[in-house]
Design a protein around this motif. Structure first.
Motif, mmCIF file in Angstrom:
data_model
loop_
_atom_site.group_PDB
_atom_site.id
_atom_site.type_symbol
_atom_site.label_atom_id
_atom_site.label_comp_id
_atom_site.label_asym_id
_atom_site.label_seq_id
_atom_site.Cartn_x
_atom_site.Cartn_y
_atom_site.Cartn_z
ATOM 1 N N SER A 2 0.830 -1.197 0.000
ATOM 2 C CA SER A 2 0.000 0.000 0.000
ATOM 3 C C SER A 2 0.872 1.258 0.000
ATOM 4 O O SER A 2 2.062 1.221 0.330
ATOM 5 N N ILE A 3 0.249 2.361 -0.351
ATOM 6 C CA ILE A 3 0.980 3.633 -0.417
ATOM 7 C C ILE A 3 1.463 4.057 0.970
ATOM 8 O O ILE A 3 2.556 4.607 1.111
ATOM 9 N N MET A 4 0.682 3.772 2.007
ATOM 10 C CA MET A 4 1.103 4.145 3.359
ATOM 11 C C MET A 4 2.331 3.353 3.804
ATOM 12 O O MET A 4 3.213 3.895 4.464
ATOM 13 N N ARG A 5 2.394 2.101 3.411
ATOM 14 C CA ARG A 5 3.556 1.298 3.752
ATOM 15 C C ARG A 5 4.795 1.809 3.029
ATOM 16 O O ARG A 5 5.895 1.838 3.595
ATOM 17 N N LEU A 6 4.626 2.239 1.791
ATOM 18 C CA LEU A 6 5.747 2.814 1.044
ATOM 19 C C LEU A 6 6.221 4.110 1.686
ATOM 20 O O LEU A 6 7.431 4.362 1.792
ATOM 21 N N VAL A 7 5.272 4.943 2.103
ATOM 22 C CA VAL A 7 5.630 6.208 2.763
ATOM 23 C C VAL A 7 6.359 5.915 4.072
ATOM 24 O O VAL A 7 7.371 6.558 4.382
ATOM 25 N N ASP A 8 5.875 4.951 4.858
ATOM 26 C CA ASP A 8 6.538 4.588 6.112
ATOM 27 C C ASP A 8 7.973 4.132 5.868
ATOM 28 O O ASP A 8 8.886 4.541 6.592
ATOM 29 N N ARG A 9 8.173 3.301 4.860
ATOM 30 C CA ARG A 9 9.526 2.832 4.548
ATOM 31 C C ARG A 9 10.416 3.985 4.106
ATOM 32 O O ARG A 9 11.593 4.053 4.489
ATOM 33 N N TRP A 10 9.871 4.910 3.317
ATOM 34 C CA TRP A 10 10.655 6.052 2.833
ATOM 35 C C TRP A 10 11.055 6.953 4.004
ATOM 36 O O TRP A 10 12.195 7.403 4.097
ATOM 37 N N VAL A 11 10.114 7.196 4.918
ATOM 38 C CA VAL A 11 10.414 8.037 6.079
ATOM 39 C C VAL A 11 11.467 7.380 6.959
ATOM 40 O O VAL A 11 12.423 8.037 7.393
ATOM 41 N N LYS A 12 11.333 6.102 7.239
ATOM 42 C CA LYS A 12 12.319 5.395 8.057
ATOM 43 C C LYS A 12 13.699 5.426 7.403
ATOM 44 O O LYS A 12 14.711 5.645 8.074
ATOM 45 N N GLY A 13 13.745 5.217 6.102
ATOM 46 C CA GLY A 13 15.025 5.263 5.397
ATOM 47 C C GLY A 13 15.651 6.641 5.439
ATOM 48 O O GLY A 13 16.866 6.782 5.645
ATOM 49 N N THR A 14 14.822 7.662 5.259
ATOM 50 C CA THR A 14 15.322 9.036 5.301
ATOM 51 C C THR A 14 15.871 9.378 6.680
ATOM 52 O O THR A 14 16.925 10.007 6.806
ATOM 53 N N VAL A 15 15.179 8.972 7.730
ATOM 54 C CA VAL A 15 15.637 9.235 9.092
ATOM 55 C C VAL A 15 16.948 8.514 9.369
ATOM 56 O O VAL A 15 17.865 9.090 9.974
ATOM 57 N N LEU A 16 17.073 7.280 8.917
ATOM 58 C CA LEU A 16 18.319 6.546 9.132
ATOM 59 C C LEU A 16 19.492 7.188 8.403
ATOM 60 O O LEU A 16 20.594 7.300 8.957
ATOM 61 N N VAL A 17 19.276 7.625 7.175
ATOM 62 C CA VAL A 17 20.343 8.288 6.420
ATOM 63 C C VAL A 17 20.725 9.608 7.093
ATOM 64 O O VAL A 17 21.911 9.927 7.227
ATOM 65 N N ALA A 18 19.738 10.370 7.541
ATOM 66 C CA ALA A 18 20.023 11.641 8.216
ATOM 67 C C ALA A 18 20.805 11.413 9.509
ATOM 68 O O ALA A 18 21.735 12.169 9.825
ATOM 69 N N ALA A 19 20.450 10.385 10.259
ATOM 70 C CA ALA A 19 21.167 10.083 11.498
ATOM 71 C C ALA A 19 22.612 9.687 11.212
ATOM 72 O O ALA A 19 23.531 10.096 11.935
ATOM 73 N N ALA A 20 22.818 8.903 10.176
ATOM 74 C CA ALA A 20 24.177 8.502 9.812
ATOM 75 C C ALA A 20 25.004 9.713 9.385
ATOM 76 O O ALA A 20 26.170 9.855 9.790
ATOM 77 N N LEU A 21 24.423 10.595 8.598
ATOM 78 C CA LEU A 21 25.151 11.798 8.168
ATOM 79 C C LEU A 21 25.442 12.718 9.350
ATOM 80 O O LEU A 21 26.509 13.340 9.408
#
Length: 55
Positions: A2-21
């Motif tokens: 579903s679109i909500m699951r895709l958005v959740d995955r995108w947000v989690k990925g973005t947060v992880l990348v931001a934390a690493a940077l």
């Protein structure tokens, strides 16, 4: 998927990348901008402290 699951995955990925940077930036500042003898802090964020009591 579903679109909500895709958005959740995108947000989690973005947060992880931001934390690493942020961790890389903190380490870089900590190494390249050490505090002076009269300062305390880390990651390039130093605060001047007074030694020997109040003036």
């Amino acid at each position: 998927m579903s679109i909500m699951r895709l958005v959740d995955r995108w947000v989690k990925g973005t947060v992880l990348v931001a934390a690493a940077l942020a961790a890389v930036a903190f380490h870089h500042n900590h190494v390249t901008q050490p505090c002076a003898a009269t300062q305390v802090g880390a990651g390039g964020m130093c605060v001047t402290v007074q030694h020997g009591g109040a003036a």
